[in-house]
Design a protein around this motif. Structure first.
Motif, PDB file in Angstrom:
ATOM      1  N   GLY A   2       0.790  -1.226  -0.015  1.00  0.00           N
ATOM      2  CA  GLY A   2      -0.024  -0.065  -0.192  1.00  0.00           C
ATOM      3  C   GLY A   2       0.645   1.265   0.047  1.00  0.00           C
ATOM      4  N   ALA A   3       2.276   1.302  -0.416  1.00  0.00           N
ATOM      5  CA  ALA A   3       2.989   2.518  -0.368  1.00  0.00           C
ATOM      6  C   ALA A   3       3.469   2.434  -1.662  1.00  0.00           C
ATOM      7  CB  ALA A   3       4.326   2.120   0.402  1.00  0.00           C
ATOM      8  N   TYR A   4       4.175   3.528  -2.013  1.00  0.00           N
ATOM      9  CA  TYR A   4       4.502   4.262  -3.313  1.00  0.00           C
ATOM     10  C   TYR A   4       5.920   4.586  -3.298  1.00  0.00           C
ATOM     11  CZ  TYR A   4      -0.696   4.700  -3.491  1.00  0.00           C
ATOM     12  OH  TYR A   4      -2.092   4.462  -3.796  1.00  0.00           O
ATOM     13  N   SER A   5       6.616   4.210  -4.447  1.00  0.00           N
ATOM     14  CA  SER A   5       7.858   4.457  -4.958  1.00  0.00           C
ATOM     15  C   SER A   5       7.767   6.075  -5.520  1.00  0.00           C
ATOM     16  CB  SER A   5       8.199   3.489  -6.226  1.00  0.00           C
ATOM     17  OG  SER A   5       9.727   4.124  -6.743  1.00  0.00           O
ATOM     18  N   THR A   6       8.951   6.413  -5.166  1.00  0.00           N
ATOM     19  CA  THR A   6       9.236   8.097  -5.622  1.00  0.00           C
ATOM     20  C   THR A   6      10.219   8.176  -6.516  1.00  0.00           C
ATOM     21  OG1 THR A   6      10.625   8.590  -3.781  1.00  0.00           O
ATOM     22  CG2 THR A   6       8.046   8.941  -3.586  1.00  0.00           C
ATOM     23  N   LEU A  11      10.814   2.091 -10.940  1.00  0.00           N
ATOM     24  CA  LEU A  11       9.964   1.627 -11.308  1.00  0.00           C
ATOM     25  C   LEU A  11      10.148   0.971 -12.593  1.00  0.00           C
ATOM     26  CD1 LEU A  11       7.139   4.268 -10.595  1.00  0.00           C
ATOM     27  CD2 LEU A  11       7.283   2.049  -9.310  1.00  0.00           C
ATOM     28  N   VAL A  12      11.166   1.668 -13.461  1.00  0.00           N
ATOM     29  CA  VAL A  12      11.337   1.187 -14.703  1.00  0.00           C
ATOM     30  C   VAL A  12      12.374  -0.168 -14.614  1.00  0.00           C
ATOM     31  CG1 VAL A  12      12.716   1.688 -16.731  1.00  0.00           C
ATOM     32  CG2 VAL A  12      11.289   3.315 -15.923  1.00  0.00           C
ATOM     33  N   ALA A  13      13.407  -0.149 -13.657  1.00  0.00           N
ATOM     34  CA  ALA A  13      14.190  -1.248 -13.368  1.00  0.00           C
ATOM     35  C   ALA A  13      13.609  -2.292 -13.195  1.00  0.00           C
ATOM     36  CB  ALA A  13      15.508  -0.589 -12.208  1.00  0.00           C
ATOM     37  N   GLU A  14      12.635  -2.186 -12.193  1.00  0.00           N
ATOM     38  CA  GLU A  14      11.738  -3.478 -11.620  1.00  0.00           C
ATOM     39  C   GLU A  14      10.687  -3.807 -12.507  1.00  0.00           C
ATOM     40  OE1 GLU A  14      12.726  -5.486  -9.141  1.00  0.00           O
ATOM     41  OE2 GLU A  14      14.641  -4.182  -9.080  1.00  0.00           O
ATOM     42  N   GLN A  15      10.583  -3.191 -13.771  1.00  0.00           N
ATOM     43  CA  GLN A  15       9.670  -3.455 -14.736  1.00  0.00           C
ATOM     44  C   GLN A  15       8.094  -3.274 -14.473  1.00  0.00           C
ATOM     45  OE1 GLN A  15      10.559  -7.240 -16.357  1.00  0.00           O
ATOM     46  NE2 GLN A  15      12.578  -6.649 -17.274  1.00  0.00           N
ATOM     47  N   TYR A  16       8.093  -2.175 -13.672  1.00  0.00           N
ATOM     48  CA  TYR A  16       6.468  -1.841 -13.299  1.00  0.00           C
ATOM     49  C   TYR A  16       6.112  -0.705 -14.140  1.00  0.00           C
ATOM     50  CZ  TYR A  16       7.170  -4.509  -8.853  1.00  0.00           C
ATOM     51  OH  TYR A  16       7.471  -5.446  -8.021  1.00  0.00           O
ATOM     52  N   ALA A  17       7.118  -0.218 -14.753  1.00  0.00           N
ATOM     53  CA  ALA A  17       6.871   0.947 -16.082  1.00  0.00           C
ATOM     54  C   ALA A  17       7.480   0.877 -17.112  1.00  0.00           C
ATOM     55  CB  ALA A  17       6.911   2.369 -15.348  1.00  0.00           C
ATOM     56  N   SER A  18       7.156   1.311 -18.302  1.00  0.00           N
ATOM     57  CA  SER A  18       7.761   1.239 -19.439  1.00  0.00           C
ATOM     58  C   SER A  18       8.922   2.063 -19.269  1.00  0.00           C
ATOM     59  CB  SER A  18       6.882   1.866 -20.467  1.00  0.00           C
ATOM     60  OG  SER A  18       7.381   2.023 -21.608  1.00  0.00           O
ATOM     61  N   PRO A  19       9.889   1.458 -20.258  1.00  0.00           N
ATOM     62  CA  PRO A  19      11.272   2.087 -20.013  1.00  0.00           C
ATOM     63  C   PRO A  19      11.249   3.516 -20.356  1.00  0.00           C
ATOM     64  CG  PRO A  19      11.685   0.101 -21.179  1.00  0.00           C
ATOM     65  CD  PRO A  19       9.923   0.099 -20.924  1.00  0.00           C
ATOM     66  N   ASP A  20      10.363   3.949 -21.374  1.00  0.00           N
ATOM     67  CA  ASP A  20      10.400   5.196 -21.722  1.00  0.00           C
ATOM     68  C   ASP A  20      10.029   6.247 -20.696  1.00  0.00           C
ATOM     69  OD1 ASP A  20       7.860   4.622 -22.058  1.00  0.00           O
ATOM     70  OD2 ASP A  20       7.390   5.530 -23.830  1.00  0.00           O
ATOM     71  N   LEU A  21       9.265   5.906 -19.682  1.00  0.00           N
ATOM     72  CA  LEU A  21       8.899   6.703 -18.559  1.00  0.00           C
ATOM     73  C   LEU A  21       9.798   7.377 -17.892  1.00  0.00           C
ATOM     74  CD1 LEU A  21       6.167   7.792 -17.157  1.00  0.00           C
ATOM     75  CD2 LEU A  21       6.555   5.967 -15.546  1.00  0.00           C
ATOM     76  N   ASP A  22      11.167   6.680 -17.841  1.00  0.00           N
ATOM     77  CA  ASP A  22      12.433   7.375 -17.011  1.00  0.00           C
ATOM     78  C   ASP A  22      13.298   8.276 -17.820  1.00  0.00           C
ATOM     79  OD1 ASP A  22      13.699   7.890 -14.827  1.00  0.00           O
ATOM     80  OD2 ASP A  22      15.122   5.988 -15.276  1.00  0.00           O
ATOM     81  N   GLY A  43       8.205   2.662   4.790  1.00  0.00           N
ATOM     82  CA  GLY A  43       9.130   1.491   4.900  1.00  0.00           C
ATOM     83  C   GLY A  43       9.797   1.259   3.737  1.00  0.00           C
ATOM     84  N   ALA A  44      10.339  -0.164   3.470  1.00  0.00           N
ATOM     85  CA  ALA A  44      10.853  -0.281   2.162  1.00  0.00           C
ATOM     86  C   ALA A  44      10.170  -1.192   1.398  1.00  0.00           C
ATOM     87  CB  ALA A  44      12.418  -0.851   2.517  1.00  0.00           C
ATOM     88  N   ASP A  45      10.363  -1.148   0.012  1.00  0.00           N
ATOM     89  CA  ASP A  45       9.679  -2.069  -1.189  1.00  0.00           C
ATOM     90  C   ASP A  45      10.423  -3.266  -0.988  1.00  0.00           C
ATOM     91  OD1 ASP A  45      11.986  -1.562  -2.768  1.00  0.00           O
ATOM     92  OD2 ASP A  45      10.852  -0.216  -4.030  1.00  0.00           O
ATOM     93  N   CYS A  46      10.181  -3.995  -1.933  1.00  0.00           N
ATOM     94  CA  CYS A  46      10.615  -5.210  -2.099  1.00  0.00           C
ATOM     95  C   CYS A  46      12.226  -5.399  -2.698  1.00  0.00           C
ATOM     96  CB  CYS A  46       9.939  -6.379  -2.974  1.00  0.00           C
ATOM     97  SG  CYS A  46       9.794  -5.595  -4.663  1.00  0.00           S
ATOM     98  N   THR A  47      12.625  -4.278  -2.792  1.00  0.00           N
ATOM     99  CA  THR A  47      14.073  -4.224  -3.387  1.00  0.00           C
ATOM    100  C   THR A  47      14.822  -3.471  -2.327  1.00  0.00           C
ATOM    101  OG1 THR A  47      13.928  -2.245  -4.547  1.00  0.00           O
ATOM    102  CG2 THR A  47      13.457  -4.033  -5.923  1.00  0.00           C
ATOM    103  N   GLY A  48      14.181  -3.049  -1.249  1.00  0.00           N
ATOM    104  CA  GLY A  48      14.955  -2.216  -0.239  1.00  0.00           C
ATOM    105  C   GLY A  48      14.828  -0.715  -0.348  1.00  0.00           C
ATOM    106  N   GLN A  49      14.116  -0.271  -1.277  1.00  0.00           N
ATOM    107  CA  GLN A  49      14.180   1.217  -1.581  1.00  0.00           C
ATOM    108  C   GLN A  49      13.009   1.790  -0.664  1.00  0.00           C
ATOM    109  OE1 GLN A  49      16.284   2.810  -3.599  1.00  0.00           O
ATOM    110  NE2 GLN A  49      17.268   0.800  -3.474  1.00  0.00           N
TER     111      GLN A  49
END
Length: 104
Positions: A2-6, A11-22, A43-49
């Motif tokens: 329920g939390a969000y990356s900033t 998001l691109v590296a973990e393939q949650y978003a299209s590469p052109d978004l970054d 807290g941290a996401d599944c990659t520790g971020q």
């Protein structure tokens, strides 16, 4: 959780978003993803971020030749526009130059 990356890069590296978004700037706009106004560390996401309880995403034109409106959205999902070219600030409030995009 329920939390969000900033981080668009994450998001691109973990393939949650299209590469052109970054890619910024892109198509005459500059993009930025940050924690939402009033959001808290979550807290941290599944990659520790680190994550936040909300996000704020904005797009602003590089100049008047590439666009005339600024855009923004947050974790609530409505896209807002400002005809001055500046991304609408949070909290989003309709006004003289700021309005939500009509989804119709």
């Amino acid at each position: 959780n329920g939390a969000y990356s900033t981080s668009l890069t994450m998001l691109v590296a973990e393939q949650y978003a299209s590469p052109d978004l970054d890619i910024t700037p892109k198509s005459g706009y500059r993009f930025q993803l940050v924690g939402a106004s009033g959001s808290r560390p979550a807290g941290a996401d599944c990659t520790g971020q680190p994550t936040r309880t909300g996000f704020y995403f904005q797009a602003e034109p590089l100049d008047a030749n590439t666009g005339r409106r600024g855009f923004a959205t947050n974790h609530l999902g409505t896209i807002w526009q400002d005809s001055t070219g500046i991304a609408p600030p949070e909290p989003f409030t309709a006004g003289a130059t700021i309005s939500p995009l009509d989804g119709q």
